[in-house]
Scaffold this active site. Structure first.
Site, PDB file in Angstrom:
ATOM      1  N   THR A 206     -18.884  -8.030  -1.623  1.00  0.00           N
ATOM      2  CA  THR A 206     -18.325  -8.453  -0.333  1.00  0.00           C
ATOM      3  C   THR A 206     -17.025  -9.233  -0.493  1.00  0.00           C
ATOM      4  O   THR A 206     -16.614  -9.944   0.429  1.00  0.00           O
ATOM      5  CB  THR A 206     -19.344  -9.319   0.420  1.00  0.00           C
ATOM      6  OG1 THR A 206     -19.703 -10.447  -0.410  1.00  0.00           O
ATOM      7  CG2 THR A 206     -20.594  -8.533   0.772  1.00  0.00           C
ATOM      8  N   GLY A 208     -13.445 -10.321  -0.169  1.00  0.00           N
ATOM      9  CA  GLY A 208     -12.381  -9.988   0.776  1.00  0.00           C
ATOM     10  C   GLY A 208     -12.802  -9.861   2.217  1.00  0.00           C
ATOM     11  O   GLY A 208     -11.986  -9.488   3.068  1.00  0.00           O
ATOM     12  N   GLY A 210     -13.435 -12.117   4.583  1.00  0.00           N
ATOM     13  CA  GLY A 210     -12.724 -12.983   5.526  1.00  0.00           C
ATOM     14  C   GLY A 210     -11.304 -12.525   5.769  1.00  0.00           C
ATOM     15  O   GLY A 210     -10.842 -12.473   6.923  1.00  0.00           O
ATOM     16  N   CYS A 211     -10.598 -12.183   4.700  1.00  0.00           N
ATOM     17  CA  CYS A 211      -9.225 -11.681   4.833  1.00  0.00           C
ATOM     18  C   CYS A 211      -9.206 -10.396   5.648  1.00  0.00           C
ATOM     19  O   CYS A 211      -8.355 -10.196   6.524  1.00  0.00           O
ATOM     20  CB  CYS A 211      -8.630 -11.410   3.458  1.00  0.00           C
ATOM     21  SG  CYS A 211      -8.698 -12.779   2.293  1.00  0.00           S
TER      22      CYS A 211
END
Length: 267
Positions: A206, A208, A210-211
């Site tokens: 998982t 990345g 948030g980006c």
């Protein structure tokens, strides 16, 4: 051909390609907008963690931003890793003078727990960056870091949202992905509430998320969607990307930004 909507990411570089500028640009491409970048820091980073980070000078960040905005223009801006108080203040000032929605991802730590924001920069995030945000997208660790509110259950999400909204963003999306059960997020502007739920995928890859979510929101805003529409569409995109996340290296692999481009995704 006319140019697609343009989105500018102001964030750090992830040498492993799973998060940061690299994830932002992949997301923007997948969602049909033209991605542009202001690099704020260079990291040595892989599936195991962050081995080093070097912040760019404020002058370099300002020059990149002005170069893009003054010539090409933007329909949305997204911020990620801004490691120092001076950098936060500079980017907040630049965004405040830009007539485009801004999605602020107040990055505090990496997926592996590595600190990406100096403690001295927290007050600048609270008082300068959050007030210029159209949407702020903190996860539960970032909520605690910024407000002191600790979310233990879904019932605490409203309290967390109120604490972040007190700093001035128009909307806040509290990401509840660290809670047990379904992945539930709360989007609110203090009067409207939108609860977004998705099944939790049993996938450890998982890196990345948030980006990717913040960039997807910015991309949809650039295409003219309202904040609730943009966030709902972004949630669908990142949920699919998490489901398709793949192993890379010896640690936590990235989400798959390409999933929506495959023929079966369109079907």
């Amino acid at each position: 051909m006319s140019a697609p909507p343009r989105v500018l990411t102001v964030a750090g570089s992830d040498s492993g390609g799973g998060a940061g500028i690299q994830a932002d640009l992949k997301t923007m491409l997948a969602l049909g907008v033209h991605g542009m970048s202001v690099i704020t820091a260079v990291t040595a980073q892989n599936s195991l963690g962050v081995q080093g980070a070097w912040e760019l000078p404020v002058e370099a960040v300002r020059a990149q931003y002005r170069s893009v905005v003054d010539d090409i223009g933007v329909q949305a801006v997204k911020t990620g890793m801004l490691s120092s108080a001076e950098l936060v203040a500079t980017v907040a000032e630049l965004i405040g003078g830009t007539d485009a929605p801004a999605v602020v991802d107040p990055v505090g730590v990496s997926k592996h727990g590595d600190p990406l924001l100096a403690a001295s920069a927290l007050e600048s995030v609270r008082t300068k960056l959050l007030p210029v945000a159209t949407v702020a997208t903190p996860n539960l660790d970032e909520v605690a870091q910024l407000t002191g509110v600790r979310v233990e259950s879904e019932a605490d999400l409203k309290r967390a949202a109120a604490a972040v909204l007190a700093y001035g963003p128009r909307w806040v999306l509290i990401k509840g992905g660290h809670l047990a059960g379904d992945a539930v997020d709360l989007l609110t502007d203090g009067s409207e509430e939108h609860w977004l739920r998705a099944p939790r995928h049993d996938n450890r890859h998982t890196h990345g998320t948030g980006c990717t979510l913040a960039s997807a929101i910015a991309s949809q805003l650039a295409k003219g969607q309202s904040v609730p529409e943009a966030v709902a569409a972004a949630k669908r995109y990142v949920t699919g990307a998490i489901a398709a996340g793949f192993a890379l290296g010896g640690g936590i692999g990235p989400v798959d930004h390409r999933w929506a481009l495959r023929p079966q995704a369109a079907g």
